[in-house]
Enzyme design. Sequence first.
Site, PDB file in Angstrom:
ATOM      1  N   LYS A 283      52.350 -13.483   4.761  1.00  9.32           N
ATOM      2  CA  LYS A 283      50.893 -14.384   4.506  1.00  9.32           C
ATOM      3  C   LYS A 283      51.754 -16.133   4.340  1.00  9.32           C
ATOM      4  CE  LYS A 283      46.857 -15.802   3.021  1.00  9.32           C
ATOM      5  NZ  LYS A 283      46.388 -15.298   1.451  1.00  9.32           N
TER       6      LYS A 283
ATOM      7  N   ASN B  94      50.893 -20.037   4.086  1.00 12.39           N
ATOM      8  CA  ASN B  94      50.549 -20.949   2.587  1.00 12.39           C
ATOM      9  C   ASN B  94      51.642 -21.436   2.075  1.00 12.39           C
ATOM     10  OD1 ASN B  94      49.171 -17.673   1.225  1.00 12.39           O
ATOM     11  ND2 ASN B  94      48.485 -19.468   1.877  1.00 12.39           N
TER      12      ASN B  94
ATOM     13  N   GLY C 126      38.449 -12.681 -13.365  1.00  9.42           N
ATOM     14  CA  GLY C 126      38.957 -13.512 -12.162  1.00  9.42           C
ATOM     15  C   GLY C 126      37.425 -13.476 -11.234  1.00  9.42           C
ATOM     16  N   ALA C 127      36.362 -13.555 -12.024  1.00  8.55           N
ATOM     17  CA  ALA C 127      35.462 -12.842 -10.332  1.00  8.55           C
ATOM     18  C   ALA C 127      35.189 -14.392  -9.645  1.00  8.55           C
ATOM     19  CB  ALA C 127      34.512 -12.114 -10.509  1.00  8.55           C
ATOM     20  N   GLY C 128      35.745 -14.627  -8.945  1.00 12.87           N
ATOM     21  CA  GLY C 128      35.318 -16.187  -8.359  1.00 12.87           C
ATOM     22  C   GLY C 128      34.929 -15.241  -6.864  1.00 12.87           C
ATOM     23  N   ALA C 129      35.292 -16.006  -6.026  1.00 11.33           N
ATOM     24  CA  ALA C 129      34.750 -15.875  -4.509  1.00 11.33           C
ATOM     25  C   ALA C 129      36.238 -14.809  -4.136  1.00 11.33           C
ATOM     26  CB  ALA C 129      35.882 -17.216  -3.816  1.00 11.33           C
TER      27      ALA C 129
ATOM     28  N   SER D 155      42.848 -23.395  -0.662  1.00 10.67           N
ATOM     29  CA  SER D 155      42.685 -23.282  -2.173  1.00 10.67           C
ATOM     30  C   SER D 155      43.390 -24.401  -2.870  1.00 10.67           C
ATOM     31  CB  SER D 155      42.754 -21.916  -2.150  1.00 10.67           C
ATOM     32  OG  SER D 155      44.471 -21.864  -2.211  1.00 10.67           O
TER      33      SER D 155
ATOM     34  N   ASN E 115      49.236 -25.612   2.518  1.00 12.14           N
ATOM     35  CA  ASN E 115      48.268 -25.303   1.543  1.00 12.14           C
ATOM     36  C   ASN E 115      49.017 -26.739   0.983  1.00 12.14           C
ATOM     37  OD1 ASN E 115      48.127 -22.802   2.340  1.00 12.14           O
ATOM     38  ND2 ASN E 115      47.707 -22.342  -0.468  1.00 12.14           N
TER      39      ASN E 115
END
Length: 325
Positions: free
Chosen positions: A204, A208, A7-10, A273, A212
């Site tokens: 965190k 969120n 999952g090499a996204g941002a 996100s 979110n």
Amino acid sequence: MKVAVLGAGAIGAYVGAALHRAGVEVHLIARGEHLQAIRRAGVRVLSPRGDFSAHPHATDDPTEVGPVDHVFLGLKANSYASAGSMIRPLLHETTSIIAAQNGIPWWYFHGLKGPYEGYRIESVDPGGAVTAALPLHRAVGCVVYAATEIERPGVIRHLEGTRFSIGEPNGELSERCLSFSRAAIEGGLKCPVERDLRRDVWIKLMGNIAFNPISALARATMAGICRHDGARELVVAMMRETVDVARRVGCDPGISIERRLRGAEKAGEHKTSTLQDLEKGKPLELDVLLAAVVELADLTRAEVPTLRAIHAVSDLLNENLVRAV
């Protein structure tokens, strides 16, 4: 050290590029135009800390990579249950799975002494499907304090923050965590190994769980939510209920709501996100944020009327999105 970023996204590509810069053998597992761009020109990171490029191997086929020491998981949590076939080719006997996720992780009660030890959170791990894909003994937690986005395929815009806190579910300062931490730090990241990562999870999550879903429902940035008096009061109520649930399962986040709000305000006109996923028509990652805490409230008999209300309307929004897809 050999690391695969699934999952090499941002976030994933940013971490992979940093590790590669430190001399780690990195394999990025991505797809589509983003993958093609990385294959052509590597990963370009644009950052206020200084731009840099990295040229790790990139593929959409984990069997090309084979077993690695660490799998850094950059997928959304709602994809974990279906990730088993992608994960299995990357595993050897001691491979760790470092899951960079928001919300309550599937491993939360694994190795946690107390009345809820071993409890499986159904909304996070329905029917044990996530545990089947991501075995608990391999799990290393990761709480991300960084904001990145894909500016265009192969190009990552780093907005702020470089901290990736990691830790074992049982609180051990393991060699697998320490070695990954050393490599990440050498690559320019902050990567403390925490004995009590659950505290970071709740700190965190305090942001969120409120920002979110509200950002998606109101299509508002974090600063926009903070500027609106009514929305700000809603955030405070949700944070207060979240802290109560955290304490009932044995964790005090140890941070005031006002301080957490000030931290969120510093993000400025940042789209969460969840709002970004909404704008792209993607399913929303709400189970680990809202549904999980409501489930824990039921478990501990906490009163969370505000969380229940926001969960109901955001869940309806998500159902409509999934139906449209």
